[in-house]
Design a protein around this motif. Structure first.
Motif, mmCIF file in Angstrom:
data_model
loop_
_atom_site.group_PDB
_atom_site.id
_atom_site.type_symbol
_atom_site.label_atom_id
_atom_site.label_comp_id
_atom_site.label_asym_id
_atom_site.label_seq_id
_atom_site.Cartn_x
_atom_site.Cartn_y
_atom_site.Cartn_z
ATOM 1 N N GLY A 399 -15.850 -8.907 5.374
ATOM 2 C CA GLY A 399 -16.813 -8.957 4.281
ATOM 3 C C GLY A 399 -16.680 -7.856 3.267
ATOM 4 O O GLY A 399 -17.552 -7.693 2.401
ATOM 5 N N GLU A 400 -15.596 -7.079 3.325
ATOM 6 C CA GLU A 400 -15.370 -6.001 2.369
ATOM 7 C C GLU A 400 -14.072 -6.240 1.610
ATOM 8 O O GLU A 400 -13.096 -6.762 2.152
ATOM 9 C CB GLU A 400 -15.288 -4.646 3.072
ATOM 10 N N VAL A 401 -14.061 -5.830 0.339
ATOM 11 C CA VAL A 401 -12.866 -5.923 -0.496
ATOM 12 C C VAL A 401 -12.090 -4.618 -0.357
ATOM 13 O O VAL A 401 -12.667 -3.524 -0.482
ATOM 14 C CB VAL A 401 -13.261 -6.153 -1.969
ATOM 15 N N ARG A 402 -10.771 -4.712 -0.129
ATOM 16 C CA ARG A 402 -9.932 -3.519 0.003
ATOM 17 C C ARG A 402 -8.813 -3.599 -1.038
ATOM 18 O O ARG A 402 -7.983 -4.520 -1.000
ATOM 19 C CB ARG A 402 -9.355 -3.418 1.416
ATOM 20 N N LEU A 403 -8.806 -2.638 -1.949
ATOM 21 C CA LEU A 403 -7.801 -2.546 -3.016
ATOM 22 C C LEU A 403 -7.028 -1.257 -2.795
ATOM 23 O O LEU A 403 -7.582 -0.160 -2.902
ATOM 24 C CB LEU A 403 -8.473 -2.534 -4.398
ATOM 25 N N SER A 404 -5.747 -1.376 -2.481
ATOM 26 C CA SER A 404 -5.003 -0.193 -2.053
ATOM 27 C C SER A 404 -3.799 0.090 -2.942
ATOM 28 O O SER A 404 -3.253 -0.797 -3.615
ATOM 29 C CB SER A 404 -4.534 -0.355 -0.599
ATOM 30 N N VAL A 405 -3.399 1.373 -2.917
ATOM 31 C CA VAL A 405 -2.173 1.859 -3.568
ATOM 32 C C VAL A 405 -1.457 2.735 -2.551
ATOM 33 O O VAL A 405 -2.035 3.697 -2.037
ATOM 34 C CB VAL A 405 -2.491 2.676 -4.845
ATOM 35 N N GLU A 406 -0.196 2.404 -2.283
ATOM 36 C CA GLU A 406 0.576 3.160 -1.302
ATOM 37 C C GLU A 406 1.858 3.658 -1.955
ATOM 38 O O GLU A 406 2.547 2.899 -2.634
ATOM 39 C CB GLU A 406 0.897 2.271 -0.098
ATOM 40 N N ASP A 407 2.155 4.952 -1.759
ATOM 41 C CA ASP A 407 3.371 5.524 -2.368
ATOM 42 C C ASP A 407 4.201 6.235 -1.307
ATOM 43 O O ASP A 407 3.745 6.449 -0.180
ATOM 44 C CB ASP A 407 2.997 6.490 -3.501
ATOM 45 N N ARG A 408 5.401 6.606 -1.709
ATOM 46 C CA ARG A 408 6.323 7.371 -0.876
ATOM 47 C C ARG A 408 6.590 8.712 -1.555
ATOM 48 O O ARG A 408 7.718 9.147 -1.718
ATOM 49 C CB ARG A 408 7.636 6.605 -0.675
ATOM 50 N N GLY A 409 5.472 9.368 -1.919
ATOM 51 C CA GLY A 409 5.575 10.622 -2.656
ATOM 52 C C GLY A 409 5.496 11.842 -1.773
ATOM 53 O O GLY A 409 5.851 11.799 -0.582
ATOM 54 N N ILE A 410 4.953 12.928 -2.337
ATOM 55 C CA ILE A 410 4.980 14.216 -1.632
ATOM 56 C C ILE A 410 3.920 14.293 -0.537
ATOM 57 O O ILE A 410 3.994 15.155 0.339
ATOM 58 C CB ILE A 410 4.773 15.379 -2.616
ATOM 59 N N GLY A 411 2.925 13.390 -0.588
ATOM 60 C CA GLY A 411 1.890 13.407 0.436
ATOM 61 C C GLY A 411 0.896 14.551 0.243
ATOM 62 O O GLY A 411 1.006 15.365 -0.689
ATOM 63 N N ILE A 412 -0.063 14.626 1.149
ATOM 64 C CA ILE A 412 -1.135 15.620 1.034
ATOM 65 C C ILE A 412 -1.302 16.286 2.383
ATOM 66 O O ILE A 412 -1.305 15.627 3.435
ATOM 67 C CB ILE A 412 -2.471 14.956 0.627
ATOM 68 N N HIS A 413 -1.449 17.620 2.357
ATOM 69 C CA HIS A 413 -1.769 18.323 3.600
ATOM 70 C C HIS A 413 -3.120 17.838 4.122
ATOM 71 O O HIS A 413 -4.057 17.620 3.356
ATOM 72 C CB HIS A 413 -1.828 19.830 3.348
ATOM 73 N N GLU A 414 -3.241 17.686 5.418
ATOM 74 C CA GLU A 414 -4.489 17.197 6.001
ATOM 75 C C GLU A 414 -5.667 18.088 5.632
ATOM 76 O O GLU A 414 -6.787 17.614 5.404
ATOM 77 C CB GLU A 414 -4.336 17.122 7.528
#
Length: 479
Positions: A399-414
């Motif tokens: 019942g939820e809409v999920r709109l995503s963007v996925e990349d292969r970039g530098i990433g983010i420290h947790e």
């Protein structure tokens, strides 16, 4: 001219006093109406009872006169003296009743010695009744003398040698004495009840109006340095709903004021740097060196462009606090996905991919969601290498809409994930010219205005996935 002193403010009457006074007046009015009705109804009842008793006694006397026998002779009565004497000796009277006998217009038989009420003691009464004792018909009525008010009935009897008359009198004032005592008790009880109602209403009204007092205290406690005061919400009545409405209004006021403060702080903080840079280079610029002038000009234009983008982002964040920031409608997710993917291709040389596309309609503002989704795409382009893959997807999940963007970039420290969600928050290893750090704040403002959330998954050095999660339908249609 005469000097005038300071005007004296009129004494204020509180709502509690007004309501309590209104309740007391209402009770007094109700008691007064009730007492008046009771008095008149009881007076009418006494009037009917007195006249009924007089009529009953007259009937007994008439039967005795027409059908009775003289006990001494065993024959019908020969005169009114014997008839009246026998009846008066047998008659049983109440406290307020009196009977006398007239013969030929003169008082002949008086009340017995043990009678409580003696009509003959009131000369004015006797003078009024005496002319009626010689008439040929029954007379009745009322008379008020200097002593009392009376109800009377005169029943004449005619014999060949004389005319007699039975005079029955009822002391009407005495008959109503009990009513007067009852009404006096009623007045005393009503006065006590009114005082009790006044005391109880004062306490009850004070308790009922406590939320109003709390509203006043909360309103007075709110000022520009403290917008956190709220009214306690207890119960489920109209005042509670008013408290809820007031608290919502205070929430909006607090949000608006804090938004203005944040905007001023952001503008003062972020615009000072480019202005300082431009001013410093202009002060150091060699006006005779064409190369230096050109370089300074380019730097100033770059900084002005950056200020323009920064002002636009700040204005967007400021507008996000307004109720009409988003204007949702039913919109096709497939159309939205196609439009975002098409616009994304112009943002950079990347390997654009589409993992999935949802065909359902969703309740959202297509312009604002497009803005937020493209902002995530722009971030993915900014922090990835040319030719790398960037994947978009739209889907439904529970019942939820999920709109995503996925990349292969530098990433983010947790450790930086929470930091980049804040305004001007930036992760480690990011160039100072990469942006002002407002992009994700804008995205989250748009998503929160839709009642959704932004999910971030990232692994440093591998890539990131940003997902906009929205409700499929408005809340009232989900329930």
């Amino acid at each position: 001219m005469t000097a005038t002193g300071p005007r004296k403010e009129p004494r204020r009457v509180t709502i509690r006093q007004r309501i309590s006074l209104a309740l007391v007046l209402l009770v007094m009015f109700a008691l007064a109406v009730t007492g008046t009705l009771v008095y008149f109804l009881e007076s009418e009842a006494i009037e009917r009872r007195v006249m009924t008793e007089l009529a009953g006694n007259r009937q007994e006397f008439t039967v005795l006169a027409t059908e009775g026998m003289d006990p001494e002779t065993g024959l019908p009565f020969a005169g009114s003296q014997e008839l009246l004497g026998l009846y008066l000796t047998r008659s049983v009277l109440s406290v307020n009743e009196g009977e006398v006998g007239f013969v030929d217009g003169r008082l002949y038989w008086q009340s017995s010695d043990n009678a409580i009420f003696k009509p003959e003691s009131d000369a004015e009464l006797m003078a009024h009744i005496e002319p009626m004792t010689t008439l040929d018909h029954v007379s009745s009525g009322s008379v008020t003398t200097a002593e009392h008010e009376y109800r009377f009935m005169v029943t004449p009897v005619h014999f060949p040698t004389e005319i007699g008359a039975l005079v029955q009198v009822h002391d009407y004032d005495g008959a109503r004495e009990e009513l007067h005592q009852t009404m006096l008790a009623f007045v005393l009880v009503a006065a006590g009840a009114t005082l009790a109602v006044a005391a109880v209403s004062w306490l009850l009204v004070s308790r009922l109006l406590k939320p109003v007092e709390e509203l006043r205290v909360a309103a007075e406690s709110i000022h520009e340095n403290d917008l956190t005061s709220r009214v306690p919400e207890r119960g489920n009545d109209d005042l509670t709903r008013l408290s809820v409405s007031i608290n919502r209004m205070l929430d909006r006021v607090q949000t608006s004021v804090e938004g203005q403060r944040r905007l001023l702080d952001d503008v003062g903080h972020e615009l000072r740097t480019p202005l300082t840079i431009v001013r410093g280079h202009l002060e150091l610029m060699d006006v005779d060196d064409a190369l230096d002038v050109g370089q300074t000009r380019e730097l100033a234009l770059d900084e002005l462009d950056r200020m323009g983008r920064l002002v636009g982002d700040l204005l967007t964040l400021a507008k996000s606090q307004q109720s009409d920031f988003v204007k949702p409608e039913w919109f096709s997710l497939a159309t939205l996905t196609d439009q975002v993917l098409e616009r994304s291709r112009g943002l950079g040389d990347r390997s654009w991919r589409l993992r999935g596309i949802e065909s359902a309609d969703a309740w959202l503002d297509p312009d604002r969601i497009t803005q937020a989704w493209l902002q995530l795409v722009a971030n993915a382009v900014k922090y990835s290498e040319p030719g790398s893959a960037i994947t978009l997807a739209s889907e439904l999940d529970r019942g939820e809409v999920r709109l995503s963007v996925e990349d292969r970039g530098i990433g983010i420290h947790e450790a930086d994930i929470d930091k980049i969600r804040t305004r001007f928050g930036r992760g480690r290893g990011v160039s100072e010219k990469a942006g002002a750090g407002l992009g994700l704040s804008i995205v989250e403002s748009i998503v929160e205005a839709h009642g959704g959330r932004l999910e971030i998954e990232s692994e440093y050095g591998v890539g990131s996935r940003f997902t906009i999660v929205l409700p499929l339908a408005p809340e009232k249609e989900n329930t």
